[in-house]
Every structure is written in structure tokens, then in C-alpha cells.
Enzyme design. Structure first.
Site, short mmCIF file in Angstrom:
data_model
loop_
_atom_site.label_atom_id
_atom_site.label_comp_id
_atom_site.label_asym_id
_atom_site.label_seq_id
_atom_site.Cartn_x
_atom_site.Cartn_y
_atom_site.Cartn_z
N GLY A 1 -16.28 -7.32 -34.13
CA GLY A 1 -17.53 -6.65 -34.47
C GLY A 1 -18.39 -6.42 -33.23
N GLU B 1 8.86 -5.05 -10.06
CA GLU B 1 7.39 -4.99 -10.20
C GLU B 1 7.03 -4.63 -11.65
OE1 GLU B 1 5.46 -2.55 -7.31
OE2 GLU B 1 3.58 -2.51 -8.43
N THR C 1 -4.41 -3.38 -4.51
CA THR C 1 -4.66 -4.72 -5.02
C THR C 1 -4.52 -5.73 -3.88
OG1 THR C 1 -3.79 -4.04 -7.16
CG2 THR C 1 -3.89 -6.42 -6.75
N GLU D 1 3.40 8.44 -18.16
CA GLU D 1 4.14 9.71 -18.09
C GLU D 1 5.32 9.57 -17.12
OE1 GLU D 1 0.74 9.44 -17.81
OE2 GLU D 1 0.46 10.01 -19.90
N ALA E 1 11.40 15.01 2.46
CA ALA E 1 10.30 14.29 1.81
C ALA E 1 10.55 12.79 1.71
CB ALA E 1 10.09 14.87 0.41
N ALA F 1 0.83 -1.21 0.00
CA ALA F 1 0.00 0.00 0.00
C ALA F 1 0.85 1.25 0.00
CB ALA F 1 -0.93 -0.02 1.21
N THR G 1 -0.17 4.03 -2.64
CA THR G 1 -1.01 5.11 -3.19
C THR G 1 -2.04 5.61 -2.19
OG1 THR G 1 -0.75 4.11 -5.35
CG2 THR G 1 -2.50 5.72 -5.12
N GLU G 2 -2.28 6.91 -2.24
CA GLU G 2 -3.24 7.55 -1.34
C GLU G 2 -4.25 8.36 -2.16
OE1 GLU G 2 -0.91 9.79 1.48
OE2 GLU G 2 0.01 7.94 2.23
N ARG H 1 -15.06 -16.59 -39.12
CA ARG H 1 -16.16 -15.64 -39.36
C ARG H 1 -16.11 -15.18 -40.82
NH1 ARG H 1 -20.72 -13.67 -36.55
NH2 ARG H 1 -21.23 -11.61 -37.41
C1 LIG Z 1 -6.69 -1.31 -10.39
C2 LIG Z 1 -5.59 -0.60 -9.68
C3 LIG Z 1 -4.76 -1.30 -8.82
C4 LIG Z 1 -3.75 -0.64 -8.12
N1 LIG Z 1 -2.98 -1.33 -7.20
C5 LIG Z 1 -2.15 -0.63 -6.37
C6 LIG Z 1 -1.50 -1.28 -5.28
O1 LIG Z 1 -1.63 -2.49 -5.09
N2 LIG Z 1 -0.75 -0.53 -4.44
C7 LIG Z 1 -0.57 0.82 -4.62
O2 LIG Z 1 0.11 1.44 -3.83
N3 LIG Z 1 -1.15 1.47 -5.67
C8 LIG Z 1 -1.95 0.78 -6.53
N4 LIG Z 1 -2.58 1.41 -7.57
C9 LIG Z 1 -2.39 2.85 -7.72
C10 LIG Z 1 -1.61 3.25 -8.96
O3 LIG Z 1 -0.27 2.88 -8.85
C11 LIG Z 1 -1.81 4.77 -9.14
O4 LIG Z 1 -3.14 4.95 -9.59
C12 LIG Z 1 -0.81 5.39 -10.10
O5 LIG Z 1 0.49 5.38 -9.58
C13 LIG Z 1 -1.18 6.83 -10.43
O6 LIG Z 1 -1.43 7.56 -9.28
P1 LIG Z 1 -2.78 8.42 -9.18
O7 LIG Z 1 -3.92 7.53 -9.55
O8 LIG Z 1 -2.83 9.04 -7.85
O9 LIG Z 1 -2.66 9.50 -10.30
P2 LIG Z 1 -1.91 10.92 -10.16
O10 LIG Z 1 -0.59 10.71 -9.53
O11 LIG Z 1 -2.84 11.88 -9.54
O12 LIG Z 1 -1.70 11.26 -11.68
C14 LIG Z 1 -2.79 11.75 -12.49
C15 LIG Z 1 -2.24 12.05 -13.89
O13 LIG Z 1 -1.20 13.04 -13.78
C16 LIG Z 1 -0.06 12.55 -14.45
N5 LIG Z 1 1.18 13.02 -13.82
C17 LIG Z 1 1.54 12.98 -12.53
N6 LIG Z 1 2.80 13.43 -12.39
C18 LIG Z 1 3.23 13.75 -13.63
C19 LIG Z 1 4.45 14.26 -14.15
N7 LIG Z 1 5.50 14.52 -13.37
N8 LIG Z 1 4.54 14.49 -15.48
C20 LIG Z 1 3.48 14.22 -16.31
N9 LIG Z 1 2.32 13.74 -15.87
C21 LIG Z 1 2.20 13.50 -14.54
C22 LIG Z 1 -0.13 11.04 -14.34
O14 LIG Z 1 0.69 10.42 -15.33
C23 LIG Z 1 -1.62 10.83 -14.57
O15 LIG Z 1 -1.90 10.82 -15.94
C24 LIG Z 1 -3.55 0.75 -8.32
C25 LIG Z 1 -4.36 1.45 -9.23
C26 LIG Z 1 -5.37 0.79 -9.89
C27 LIG Z 1 -6.25 1.59 -10.82
#
Ligand SMILES: Cc1cc2nc3c(=O)[nH]c(=O)nc-3n(C[C@H](O)[C@H](O)[C@H](O)COP(=O)(O)OP(=O)(O)OC[C@H]3O[C@@H](n4cnc5c(N)ncnc54)[C@H](O)[C@@H]3O)c2cc1C
Length: 391
Positions: free
Chosen positions: A341, A244, A160, A369, A180, A126, A128-129, A270
């Protein structure tokens, strides 16, 4: 083309994986979709057949194979059934195992690894927040000193295996005053007071996978729940994200390859205008291009896995492999859906499910990105400081 990186023991292992898919997973797939989770029975059966402890030493119940080709084979066979299987099992087998094996104390390993290998103890990672996932250094979950232990406070999302995990590795900020990057990894067990789960999240794809929100409210953790060095979590995460991403890349391609094979059969059978739809030049050319892309990417990926085996695979290599295979996967699946189709648009169809399952490849384990940021920096082109990541 024949793939040259496997020997007889790898081929035998592939047969074991195929048997598991056919005997254990396929019969229950619709149940997994309905429940949005696999259930403990599946995990135990995978453990019983020796698939969960690939990267765990024999002394702790694993098979101690320090060879990424076994993980590759497992990921490929699971992806062929549905992308969710390789995702969820991959988090456990390939993503969490290195943290427990490399960073865990002897006591932690004795406590968690046997269950990890048998399927009694399902794990999640875990990071992501709700406030963001790309920028790991900006995470807001905190752990503050409390006597000889810690008080953990925060929220994680999109995790996940989050709903069914018995042990969650949680990244938390431990010394905000220092900077940070002062992050520590904590191993949090189910049942710890203050640790709650939210919804199983409703996604556009991978309905078999449980993906959940996790809440930590004044969770008291002893020093035995710290994984690795206090404040040492950031480099620990950075070092292991390459692995990963390699796993993600393997799954991406195997998933696309399977649906392409199924689509090739379909276009032979088909008919339209009195001939197989695959024999129209437009479709023949499309499929020729897709097959070429997949074949070239497979050779590249096999090289990546051998580079990992020999310790030469870099984070930038991993970013490139993930970026490229996610692109190939999504373009192959989109073209395949077109060739099915109207039936390709039905949510019950294999191709529609695969198409929706695949979209997240460009987002998770670091977005496209962020992958380009990593590759660009490796080319000496500056860009964001290395705090950008992500999972
Ligand atoms: C089905 C699923 C399973 C997941 N499983 C896990 C898990 O097991 N553990 C876990 O910790 N996380 C998990 N994640 C989270 C996933 O890793 C994040 O969604 C991902 O890292 C993006 O973070 P965010 O969704 O907060 O998007 P954000 O960080 O808010 O980004 C939003 C957009 O801004 C863009 N962006 C951000 N910074 C930049 C930059 N410097 N330059 C250009 N563009 C930028 C991104 O590319 C994106 O298009 C999962 C996500 C999903 C959908």
C-alpha cells in the site's frame, strides 16, 4: 522446496556470508547510501573473511574454488540485504577475476591478485561509453601505439565501482583499420596521469553503489598493462559475459525472493476489513502465483549453475537466465510494492528501494532486447551479426 545442489561446505560458507552481511554491511548500510559508495573498510573486511578471492588461485591469495556455487551463495546473501551489494561485489569477484586469472601474465597476477583478494585493490570493468553500450564493436575509446606502449583516449560511463576502483579493465579499439572487432583490454591503475573520474552518478536505485564516469586523456600505458592478446579483447569479453549474466541472474532471483518473503509476513499481519490482507482471494492468488514463479525459477537457476560447473552452460543459456530472472524479479517486486500500500511508495521503505534497485536488471549486462537477439540467433533465426553484445 529443498534445494539439492549444496553440500555441507556450501552450507558452512553461507553462514560465513550471512555473518558478514549482519556484522559488516547491515550496520553501515545508511552510511553507504549517504556516501554512494562502500568505503575501503568494507572491501578489506570482505577480503579478510575470504570472500573476494573465491575464483583466484591459492598461490595468489585466493581460495581457488572452481565451483560457481560459492559465488552463487555469496551473491544470494548480499542481494538479500540490498541489490547494490551483490552488484558491486559481483563485478569484482565474478566479472573481473576471470580476466585477471585467465588472461593475466604471471607478473600481472603477482602484482594485482593479492590486493584483489585482500580488498586493498578494488576493480571495475569499463566497456560502456556515452555513445552506446549495446553495440560493443562500435566503441570509440582508442589506444594507439606509442613507442613500446600505448596512448589511451576515450570516455566510459555507468561503470560500477568506477569511482573507487584502483584498477579498471578498459576495452579500447586498437586496430580500427582491421575491423570493428579489433579491441584490446587494458588494465589501468589509479594515479596513472590522464586517468580522471567524473561524477558519482545519481541513479533511481542502488544508492549504495558507486557508478561513475571515467575519462582517459592521452593515458600512457606500457605493454605490461595489456591484458591478454592485443586485438584479442572481443572474444575474451564474449567468452566471459556468460558468467557475468549467470551471476546477474542469481542476484535477480535472490533479491526478489527475499522481498517476497518479507511481503508474505506483512500480508499476514496487516488487516483490512477485519481480516489479514493476504487472505483476500485476489491477494492470495497473486502471492500463490509469485511463489510458484520464484520456486520454478530457482530450480531452473540451480540447474544453470550446475551446468556451468560441468562446463556445459552456453552464452544462449546465460542470456535466457538473465532475461527470465530479470522479468520475474521486476514482476515480483512490482506486485509486492502494491501489497504494501502507501508505505510501499515511501522511498525509505525496503520494498520501494528494492523495486527501484531492480529496474536496471533489464538494462545492464546486456538489455532484454540484446538477450533476445542472442537467444534468437541460437535458435537459428538470424538477426543481428554477433557484434551485438553487451555488458
Ligand atoms: C547502474 C548501472 C551500472 C552499470 N555498470 C556497468 C559496468 O560496470 N561496466 C560497463 O561497461 N557498463 C555498465 N553499465 C552499462 C550497461 O551495460 C548499459 O547501459 C547497457 O549495456 C545498455 O547500453 P546503453 O545504456 O548504451 O543503451 P543503448 O545501447 O543505447 O540501448 C538503448 C535501447 O536500445 C535498445 N537496443 C539497442 N540495440 C538493439 C537491438 N539490436 N535490437 C533491439 N533493441 C536494441 C536497447 O535494448 C535499449 O533498450 C551499467 C549501467 C547501469 C545503468
Amino acid at each position: 522446496m529443498r534445494r539439492t545442489i549444496f553440500d555441507e561446505s556450501h552450507d558452512a560458507f553461507r553462514e560465513v556470508c550471512r555473518a558478514v552481511v549482519d556484522e559488516v554491511l547491515r550496520p553501515d548500510q545508511e552510511k553507504h547510501v549517504a556516501e554512494r559508495a562502500f568505503g575501503r573498510g568494507m572491501w578489506r573486511e570482505l577480503g579478510r573473511r575470504g570472500l573476494l578471492g573465491l575464483n583466484v588461485p591459492v598461490a595468489h591469495g585466493g581460495s581457488g574454488r572452481a565451483d560457481p556455487r560459492y559465488s552463487m551463495i555469496l551473491g544470494e546473501e548480499l542481494s538479500k540485504l540490498a541489490f547494490a551489494y551483490s552488484s558491486c561485489v559481483g563485478i569484482h569477484v565474478d566479472c573481473v577475476a576471470p580476466y585477471l586469472v585467465d588472461l593475466g601474465t604471471e607478473e600481472q597476477q603477482r602484482r594485482w591478485l593479492p590486493g584483489f583478494c585482500s580488498g586493498e585493490l578494488v576493480t571495475a570493468l569499463a566497456m560502456t561509453e556515452p555513445t552506446g553500450g549495446s553495440d560493443l564493436a562500435a566503441l570509440r575509446t582508442t589506444a594507439v601505439r606509442d613507442g613500446d606502449g600505448w596512448l589511451l583516449e576515450g570516455t566510459k560511463t555507468y561503470i560500477t565501482n568506477g569511482w573507487s576502483a584502483d584498477l579498471v579493465l578498459v576495452a579500447a579499439r586498437t586496430s580500427p583499420e582491421k575491423g570493428a572487432h579489433e579491441i584490446t583490454l587494458f588494465a589501468v591503475e589509479t594515479g596513472t596521469p590522464g586517468f580522471e573520474r567524473g561524477r558519482k552518478l545519481d541513479k533511481i536505485g542502488q544508492p549504495e553503489a558507486d557508478t561513475a564516469e571515467l575519462f582517459f586523456s592521452a593515458v600512457r600505458l606500457g605493454p605490461e598493462h595489456v591484458l591478454g592478446e592485443v586485438d584479442g579483447g572481443f572474444p575474451a569479453l564474449m567468452q566471459r559475459l556468460a558468467l557475468e549474466r549467470l551471476g546477474a541472474a542469481v542476484n535477480n532471483l535472490a533479491h526478489a525472493r527475499q522481498i517476497l518473503d518479507e511481503t508474505l509476513e506483512h500480508v499476514r499481519e496487516r488487516h483490512a476489513f477485519g481480516q489479514p490482507i493476504g487472505s483476500f482471494q485476489a491477494n492470495r492468488f497473486t502471492l500463490a502465483e509469485l511463489a510458484t514463479e520464484v520456486q520454478v525459477t530457482q530450480a531452473y537457476l540451480d540447474t544453470c549453475v550446475m551446468e556451468q560447473l560441468h562446463g556445459r552452460f552456453t552464452p544462449a543459456d546465460a542470456a535466457a537466465a538473465k532475461l527470465w530472472t530479470a522479468r520475474v524479479q521486476n514482476s515480483v517486486l512490482d506486485a509486492c510494492l502494491q501489497l504494501w500500500g502507501g508505505s510501499g511508495y515511501l522511498s525509505e521503505s525496503r520494498v520501494a528501494r528494492a523495486w527501484a534497485d531492480a529496474r536496471v536488471s533489464r538494462i545492464w549486462a546486456g538489455t532484454d532486447e540484446i538477450m533476445k537477439e542472442i537467444i534468437g540467433r541460437d535458435l537459428g533465426l538470424g538477426g543481428q551479426p554477433p557484434r551485438a553484445r553487451a555488458h
